[in-house]
Design an enzyme around this catalytic site. Structure first.
Site, PDB file in Angstrom:
ATOM      1  N   ASN A   1       0.816  -1.221   0.000  1.00  0.00           N
ATOM      2  CA  ASN A   1       0.000   0.000   0.000  1.00  0.00           C
ATOM      3  C   ASN A   1       0.851   1.273   0.000  1.00  0.00           C
ATOM      4  OD1 ASN A   1       0.880  -0.470   2.624  1.00  0.00           O
ATOM      5  ND2 ASN A   1      -1.009   0.251   3.585  1.00  0.00           N
TER       6      ASN A   1
ATOM      7  N   ASP B   1       3.672  -5.591  11.757  1.00  0.00           N
ATOM      8  CA  ASP B   1       2.749  -4.602  11.175  1.00  0.00           C
ATOM      9  C   ASP B   1       3.284  -3.186  11.419  1.00  0.00           C
ATOM     10  OD1 ASP B   1       0.677  -3.445   9.811  1.00  0.00           O
ATOM     11  OD2 ASP B   1      -0.888  -4.011  11.238  1.00  0.00           O
TER      12      ASP B   1
END
Lengths: 313, 437
Positions: free
Chosen positions: B103, B314
């Protein structure tokens, strides 16, 4: 007498004695609003900024009048959340306002927690005038003052709060306030509007309106937002009103000396019928009057000198 | 040829069941020999040109960590993180390889973006970078990307992480098509309609704070769908950042049925509950949100019994523009590379998890899940090594993080387990003793 804290962010963190002090101070300030010249010089030279990110007429006006009756200078800033320019953070906004050296910032915001964040960024006092679905401490104080005046006490009373509990900051602040002063609080609404773990705030929960009305000394009706229909929280205004609206017929199940509160603005014919809103049990306008006194007390106890001083003037 | 010798450390490598004192000889970026320290008679000439000797006495030597889930933000969001700063953060956290999510801006949905990332990593990176390509063009959830092209350019997996793939058929096709390449589809399993405008876990804490909640069901429902699709297609599924007890249970039973699935959870979901949100610190806002104690316990149980394969960070750098704002408006995510090992080791210290289990979850398991052929120290292995001190503590000072962003909820916390040195391809890329303290 001053509060032992810089800010008034919520009722949850207040001690019982602090609530009692705020209420008794508010009682003594009521008299000022009854005078011909409705002003005391107590907070002369203090600057209060009303920073409202959410539309509000009643609360903003009430804070403004309260500041002015205490001789503080009040400035209103209305910010539509959408127009806040990209790039300026809440921290930037806070630092800019602080640079103008206010003594107090009164903030209302649709996002829960914003007053808490603001209070960390500024050294002046911050008063929460309603944040998201979190708290609305001045509303709870004025509700407690209104009940105390009418009933002479709060300890041992039964309060039922009815409506959209999930989205209500008024409900949360009142649960904290009334239970701290010894009342028993029940919340009531459709299951779609009661959030998980509500009872952990110290209240009873029911979805049965009649059960909530039975035996209650105080009934607090909450405003229903019509837009909630779109979120499937209730099928229609008509059905909501039939199940959870307060009218004369449902009121028959309540005590003879029940009193009815509503934080306003009311939706006539939706959560409360006109007969009830304008009827003998309703204290809706007393709440508004008491709002000014409570907010004077908040300013005084955060910014002011001693109580003796206030009475001398 | 440069030589590096790591002497006298306690080598722990769960992939080959090794735990003991060894000397490791590294040559040309690869492990040459590994000799038991007490029987090693090799004489090293101190100061010989091209020879570096690290005395690891009292320290623990491990295969370099592999992070299956990093956001390096470059290209497009260089103000949050760059490949350079992100890999520096990785190195200081003991990670020798990171898998970076797609992303970016532009999205890593075609080979030219993949090549850009790899070129940058080669020029400026201090860790191996393995890009993850997008599943759908522009992460829009509609058309599949050219998996073949992306794979050939260097992508090791496919994911629309950050944006759930809501169309079940698209997910089905992705799982089917990726079988050609044997690369996993990494799913951000969340039903966005159930999550709604939620900003934290739905429960008693969100009720108290007046914040909109995200129910566990938003994750459980989508994990169930993804597992069904993996079962239907026989595709390779990897579930990203598992946060709920329901998801752990679903994955456990799917694995028992033989579904080709692996899963990861994060250090923060293993160590914090939604109680951390009290106070409205936006550094506690992430997606999936911090859950309840029962979920944290289930995640630890899942890690213990192998239901959850990997601890992945993450790592999601966000700048002050995204975080110094109202809680509702704040962006999701925290940086995680530099605190991951110590947080994971904290679970060992607390009891309940073995050192072996957390090392596996940081090394061999992610290597196997993504077919990286790393995470193990054998003769001939790429010399990716981390040396840690399990007896020392450190205090997290956000201003001293290597990451360009400082969004950590662990600021001020004292953690046990310090990364001393990180070696990538036989070269020391991080040396705690040379940091200004």
């Amino acid at each position: 007498m001053r509060l032992k804290r810089k800010d008034l962010l919520g009722i949850e963190e207040l001690e019982k004695s602090e609530i009692e002090q705020l209420l008794s101070t508010a009682e003594s300030f009521k008299e000022v609003s009854a005078r011909e010249i409705k002003k005391v010089p107590t907070l002369r030279g203090k600057t209060v900024i009303n920073l409202f990110y959410e539309p509000s007429t009643r609360t903003r006006t009430s804070f403004e009048i309260a500041a002015k009756r205490m001789s503080a200078d009040a400035v209103n800033i209305s910010v539509s959340t959408s127009s806040v320019s990209k790039g300026e953070t809440l921290k930037d906004t806070a630092k800019n306002l602080e640079a103008m050296r206010p003594d107090c910032i009164v903030v209302r915001h649709s996002s829960s927690g914003t007053p808490q964040m603001l209070s960390k960024y500024v050294s002046c006092s911050v008063v929460n005038a309603g944040d998201g679905a979190h708290e609305h401490p001045s509303q709870a104080l004025l509700d407690m003052l209104t009940v105390k005046e009418k009933k002479g006490r709060i300890d041992g009373l039964k309060l039922s709060i009815i409506g959209d509990i999930t989205h209500s900051r008024v409900a949360r602040s009142n649960i904290y306030g009334f239970t701290k002063l010894g009342a028993e609080v029940t919340v009531c609404g459709p299951p779609t509007m009661i959030p998980p773990g509500m009872e952990r705030l110290g209240c009873r929960v029911t979805t049965d309106m009649n059960e909530a009305l039975r035996g209650a000394d105080v009934i607090m009706m909450l405003r229903i937002q019509m837009e909630r229909q779109k979120e499937s929280l209730f099928p229609s205004v008509r059905e909501y009103s039939r199940l959870y609206g307060l009218d004369d017929a449902k009121l028959k199940g309540a005590k003879d000396d029940v009193i009815i509160l509503h934080p306003g603005p009311i939706n006539r014919g939706v959560e409360i019928s006109s007969e009830v809103a304008d009827g003998p049990y309703s204290l809706i306008l007393d709440q508004v009057t008491n709002g000014v006194a409570v907010r004077m007390a908040i300013f005084y106890m955060l910014l002011g000198g001693t109580r003796e001083e206030a009475q001398l003037k | 040829m440069n030589r590096l010798v790591i002497k006298g450390g306690r080598l722990i490598d769960p992939s080959v069941n090794v735990d003991g004192l060894f000397n490791i000889y590294i040559m040309g970026g690869r492990v040459g020999t590994i000799k038991p320290a007490d029987r090693d008679t090799t004489e090293l000439v101190e100061g010989a040109p091209g020879l570096e000797v690290i005395d690891a006495t009292g320290l623990v030597v491990l295969p370099g960590f592999i992070d299956a889930h990093t956001h390096l933000r470059e290209p497009g969001f260089e103000y949050k993180e760059t490949i350079k700063t992100g890999t520096q953060a990785a190195s200081s956290g003991g990670f020798t390889s990171v898998l970076c999510m797609a992303n970016t801006n532009p999205v890593n949905d075609n080979a030219s973006v993949t090549r850009y990332i790899l070129d940058k990593a080669k020029a400026e990176g201090t860790a191996s970078v393995h890009p993850i390509g997008a599943v759908t063009v522009g992460q829009l959830g509609e058309r599949l990307t050219e998996f073949g092209d992306l794979k050939a350019a260097g992508c090791v997996a496919f994911s629309d992480d950050g944006v759930p793939i809501t169309d079940g058929t698209v997910m089905r096709r992705a799982l089917e098509y990726s079988k050609i390449f044997g690369a996993p589809v990494v799913s951000h399993s969340e039903d966005p309609r159930l999550a709604g405008a939620g900003v934290m876990n739905e429960g008693a804490v969100s009720t108290r704070l007046g914040l909109k909640g995200i129910p566990n069901a938003a994750e459980d429902a989508m994990v169930a769908r993804d597992l069904s699709l993996a079962e239907l297609t026989g595709g390779r599924l990897h579930i990203a950042h598992v946060s709920t007890r329901g998801a752990v249970e679903l994955i456990r039973s799917a694995k028992a049925r033989g579904v080709n699935v692996t899963a990861e959870t994060t250090p923060h979901h293993l160590t914090l509950t939604d109680e951390a949100v009290v106070g409205y610190d936006t550094f506690t806002k992430m997606n999936p949100p911090l859950r309840a104690r029962e979920d944290v316990d289930a995640l630890r149980g899942g890690l213990k019994d192998g239901t959850i394969d990997c601890i992945a960070t993450d790592h999601a750098p966000q700048s002050a523009i995204e975080k110094d704002v109202e809680f509702d408006k704040a962006a999701n995510g925290i940086v995680g590379l530099e605190t991951a090992f110590s947080l994971a080791y904290g679970l060992v210290e607390e009891g309940g998890l073995t050192l072996d289990a957390i090392i596996r979850a940081l090394t061999i398991n992610p290597s196997r899940a993504f077919s990286l052929n790393k995470g193990s120290l054998r003769v001939g292995s790429q010399a990716d090594i981390v040396i840690v001190d399990l007896n020392r503590t450190w205090k997290v000072d956000p201003s001293r993080l290597k990451s360009k962003s400082k969004n950590t909820p662990y600021g001020g916390r004292t953690l046990k387990g310090v990364v001393i040195k990180t070696v990538v391809n036989g070269s020391v890329v991080y040396d705690a003793t040379k940091e200004n303290s």
